[in-house]
Design a protein around this motif. Sequence first.
Motif, PDB file in Angstrom:
ATOM      1  N   ASN A  87     -71.422 -32.150  11.911  1.00 50.02           N
ATOM      2  CA  ASN A  87     -72.263 -32.449  10.750  1.00 50.02           C
ATOM      3  C   ASN A  87     -71.780 -33.699  10.013  1.00 50.02           C
ATOM      4  OD1 ASN A  87     -73.970 -30.297  11.174  1.00 50.02           O
ATOM      5  ND2 ASN A  87     -72.884 -28.903   9.792  1.00 50.02           N
ATOM      6  N   GLU A  88     -70.486 -34.008  10.156  1.00 44.44           N
ATOM      7  CA  GLU A  88     -69.924 -35.179   9.483  1.00 44.44           C
ATOM      8  C   GLU A  88     -69.978 -36.442  10.350  1.00 44.44           C
ATOM      9  OE1 GLU A  88     -68.874 -35.330   6.376  1.00 44.44           O
ATOM     10  OE2 GLU A  88     -69.292 -33.211   6.022  1.00 44.44           O
ATOM     11  N   LEU A  89     -70.282 -36.278  11.644  1.00 48.33           N
ATOM     12  CA  LEU A  89     -70.320 -37.428  12.552  1.00 48.33           C
ATOM     13  C   LEU A  89     -71.643 -38.170  12.432  1.00 48.33           C
ATOM     14  CD1 LEU A  89     -68.864 -35.918  15.867  1.00 48.33           C
ATOM     15  CD2 LEU A  89     -67.688 -37.424  14.263  1.00 48.33           C
ATOM     16  N   TYR A  90     -71.579 -39.491  12.613  1.00 48.73           N
ATOM     17  CA  TYR A  90     -72.807 -40.268  12.729  1.00 48.73           C
ATOM     18  C   TYR A  90     -73.379 -40.074  14.128  1.00 48.73           C
ATOM     19  CZ  TYR A  90     -71.477 -42.541   8.354  1.00 48.73           C
ATOM     20  OH  TYR A  90     -71.133 -42.778   7.049  1.00 48.73           O
ATOM     21  N   THR A 138     -79.609 -43.773  14.455  1.00 47.53           N
ATOM     22  CA  THR A 138     -80.898 -43.647  13.758  1.00 47.53           C
ATOM     23  C   THR A 138     -80.698 -43.434  12.258  1.00 47.53           C
ATOM     24  OG1 THR A 138     -80.898 -41.270  14.223  1.00 47.53           O
ATOM     25  CG2 THR A 138     -82.030 -42.700  15.800  1.00 47.53           C
ATOM     26  N   GLU A 139     -79.457 -43.506  11.818  1.00 46.96           N
ATOM     27  CA  GLU A 139     -79.143 -43.251  10.407  1.00 46.96           C
ATOM     28  C   GLU A 139     -79.103 -44.561   9.629  1.00 46.96           C
ATOM     29  OE1 GLU A 139     -76.352 -39.329  11.084  1.00 46.96           O
ATOM     30  OE2 GLU A 139     -75.685 -41.288  11.765  1.00 46.96           O
ATOM     31  N   TYR A 140     -80.265 -45.020   9.226  1.00 44.61           N
ATOM     32  CA  TYR A 140     -80.407 -46.266   8.460  1.00 44.61           C
ATOM     33  C   TYR A 140     -81.328 -46.002   7.273  1.00 44.61           C
ATOM     34  CZ  TYR A 140     -84.795 -46.396  11.064  1.00 44.61           C
ATOM     35  OH  TYR A 140     -86.008 -46.068  11.614  1.00 44.61           O
ATOM     36  N   THR A 159     -80.823 -40.787  -0.344  1.00 45.07           N
ATOM     37  CA  THR A 159     -80.666 -40.616   1.108  1.00 45.07           C
ATOM     38  C   THR A 159     -79.455 -41.337   1.692  1.00 45.07           C
ATOM     39  OG1 THR A 159     -82.050 -42.551   1.612  1.00 45.07           O
ATOM     40  CG2 THR A 159     -83.178 -40.426   1.328  1.00 45.07           C
ATOM     41  N   GLY A 160     -78.859 -42.238   0.935  1.00 40.78           N
ATOM     42  CA  GLY A 160     -77.812 -43.106   1.484  1.00 40.78           C
ATOM     43  C   GLY A 160     -76.536 -42.415   1.892  1.00 40.78           C
ATOM     44  N   VAL A 161     -76.272 -41.246   1.328  1.00 38.25           N
ATOM     45  CA  VAL A 161     -75.014 -40.569   1.620  1.00 38.25           C
ATOM     46  C   VAL A 161     -74.883 -40.200   3.099  1.00 38.25           C
ATOM     47  CG1 VAL A 161     -75.929 -38.258   1.111  1.00 38.25           C
ATOM     48  CG2 VAL A 161     -73.466 -38.732   0.822  1.00 38.25           C
ATOM     49  N   ASP A 162     -75.995 -39.994   3.777  1.00 36.76           N
ATOM     50  CA  ASP A 162     -75.976 -39.621   5.190  1.00 36.76           C
ATOM     51  C   ASP A 162     -76.206 -40.807   6.124  1.00 36.76           C
ATOM     52  OD1 ASP A 162     -75.610 -36.896   4.592  1.00 36.76           O
ATOM     53  OD2 ASP A 162     -77.760 -36.645   4.247  1.00 36.76           O
ATOM     54  N   LYS A 163     -76.274 -42.016   5.583  1.00 41.70           N
ATOM     55  CA  LYS A 163     -76.558 -43.199   6.409  1.00 41.70           C
ATOM     56  C   LYS A 163     -75.260 -43.907   6.787  1.00 41.70           C
ATOM     57  CE  LYS A 163     -80.845 -42.222   5.634  1.00 41.70           C
ATOM     58  NZ  LYS A 163     -81.585 -41.438   6.644  1.00 41.70           N
ATOM     59  N   GLU A 164     -75.285 -44.530   7.950  1.00 42.36           N
ATOM     60  CA  GLU A 164     -74.074 -45.218   8.402  1.00 42.36           C
ATOM     61  C   GLU A 164     -73.799 -46.467   7.572  1.00 42.36           C
ATOM     62  OE1 GLU A 164     -71.855 -46.505  12.515  1.00 42.36           O
ATOM     63  OE2 GLU A 164     -73.510 -45.110  12.495  1.00 42.36           O
ATOM     64  N   GLY A 239     -83.834 -47.753  15.312  1.00 41.31           N
ATOM     65  CA  GLY A 239     -82.422 -47.572  14.998  1.00 41.31           C
ATOM     66  C   GLY A 239     -81.761 -48.889  14.632  1.00 41.31           C
ATOM     67  N   ILE A 240     -80.462 -48.824  14.363  1.00 41.64           N
ATOM     68  CA  ILE A 240     -79.680 -50.024  14.071  1.00 41.64           C
ATOM     69  C   ILE A 240     -78.354 -49.939  14.823  1.00 41.64           C
ATOM     70  CG2 ILE A 240     -80.699 -50.324  11.777  1.00 41.64           C
ATOM     71  CD1 ILE A 240     -78.010 -49.261  10.626  1.00 41.64           C
ATOM     72  N   ILE A 241     -77.759 -51.092  15.041  1.00 39.12           N
ATOM     73  CA  ILE A 241     -76.415 -51.157  15.628  1.00 39.12           C
ATOM     74  C   ILE A 241     -75.511 -51.819  14.604  1.00 39.12           C
ATOM     75  CG2 ILE A 241     -75.001 -52.158  17.467  1.00 39.12           C
ATOM     76  CD1 ILE A 241     -77.485 -52.007  19.255  1.00 39.12           C
ATOM     77  N   THR A 242     -74.411 -51.171  14.285  1.00 40.31           N
ATOM     78  CA  THR A 242     -73.507 -51.680  13.257  1.00 40.31           C
ATOM     79  C   THR A 242     -72.364 -52.475  13.879  1.00 40.31           C
ATOM     80  OG1 THR A 242     -72.425 -49.519  13.267  1.00 40.31           O
ATOM     81  CG2 THR A 242     -74.041 -49.929  11.527  1.00 40.31           C
TER      82      THR A 242
END
Length: 458
Positions: A87-90, A138-140, A159-164, A239-242
């Motif tokens: 649950n804590e992993l991206y 997909t967490e953007y 919503t930002g708390v769960d975004k990478e 999605g995005i790539i960081t």
Amino acid sequence: MEDLNEIIEQIGSLLNERNYYSIKELLKESEPADLSIILEEFPQKLATLFRLLPKDLAAEVFVEMETDSQESLLTLLTDSEMKEVMNELYIDDTVDIIEEMPANVVKRMLNNSDVETRKIINDILKYPTDSAGSLMTTEYVSLDEDITVEDALKRIRRTGVDKETIYTCYVTKPDRTLLGYITAKKLLLSDENMVISDIMETNVIFVNTHEDKEVVAKEMSKYDLLAIPVVDNENRLVGIITVDDAIDVIEEEATEDIEKMAAIIPSDKPYLATSPFEIWKNRIPWLILLMLTSTFTSQIITSFESKLASCVILTAFIPMIMGSGGNAGGQTSVTIIRGLATEEISLKDVFRILFKELRVSVLCGAVLGIATFLKMLLIDNLLLRNSEVTVNIAAVVSFTLIITIIVAKLVGCLLPLFAKRLGLDPAVMASPFITTIVDALSLLIYLGIAGALIPGLN
């Protein structure tokens, strides 16, 4: 690393004392990357130490661990503990881990994921391994074009708390078509009543889901991006790539190129985690090929055996000539391979490269040739009193060295370019392969020049 060793020693002592409270306080003060190293020093207590970490920190540490340690830990964790970690992993980290795990562990991981997460994971796993789709998360944060800055900030807080990452937010249509992007800095500095469409950047650098991940990493490096959007064939944001993932790709590709340049089949495992059999399997094919190609050198020497027998002193300088040629060719090939990898040079630059390397090779060859000529006369002849080393022999060796260096450097630059033209990885044309070719050519040059300049050798 010295501080890390001290922490490891402290934890070892505290484990003997069963002082878990002090261990917990000590672990909380370390960075995730350091913690992964610390925990892996205690394989028998891995689960115990991992359970002492706060949930969010534990997930970060888990991502930093080696694959073998991750697998061991997952087998030791209960389903509820595994679920907490997941649950804590991206998403992108979860996918990376799943790709490395055996089937039984993957089944447990998916069973301990919620339905939505499981669907996203399965969608990402469908993309080719080396594609942007397999690397993305997909967490953007996505924003509508017609909302105000005030509404955008509220959405980020919600919503930002769960975004990478929340630094770069992407503006999309309701069907997820990518329109532009806006940074958190610009949002914070803009008037709250301004509409997003009026202040967003529309010149978006993006990649397709099937783009090669090495190309993606180069794009991010070229434009200094912290994140890059990934779109499908209909320009919809998926999605995005960081930047942290891009750095991993660059490191992987660099390692792969180094292994290829050393005539080793690339492996995706760390050295210490690779069995001797696997290492042997990765090295032996090229060793056999290079050994077989080296027989051409033996054949050349055999064919000139009678000539060498009449002037034995010539054989003493064969290793020096072959070694110098191989070194010169290796220098050039590494430079060209690296230039092709960083896209500093391309196939259209072939004539510029040849002209430059020709000038370099003439300068290098001249210096080495003169140095060899003087060394043979002053040291071999005068100091060591080797009467067989005459001016004529010294001239043959020196002139051969000059020609060999020129040929070796031209071969060293042409072979990687030729490989690139054929669609092959230029790294396979590195030192070992080029050295084998140059060895044969240098012998032919040497014996040819000797036959022309030494009376009675023909």
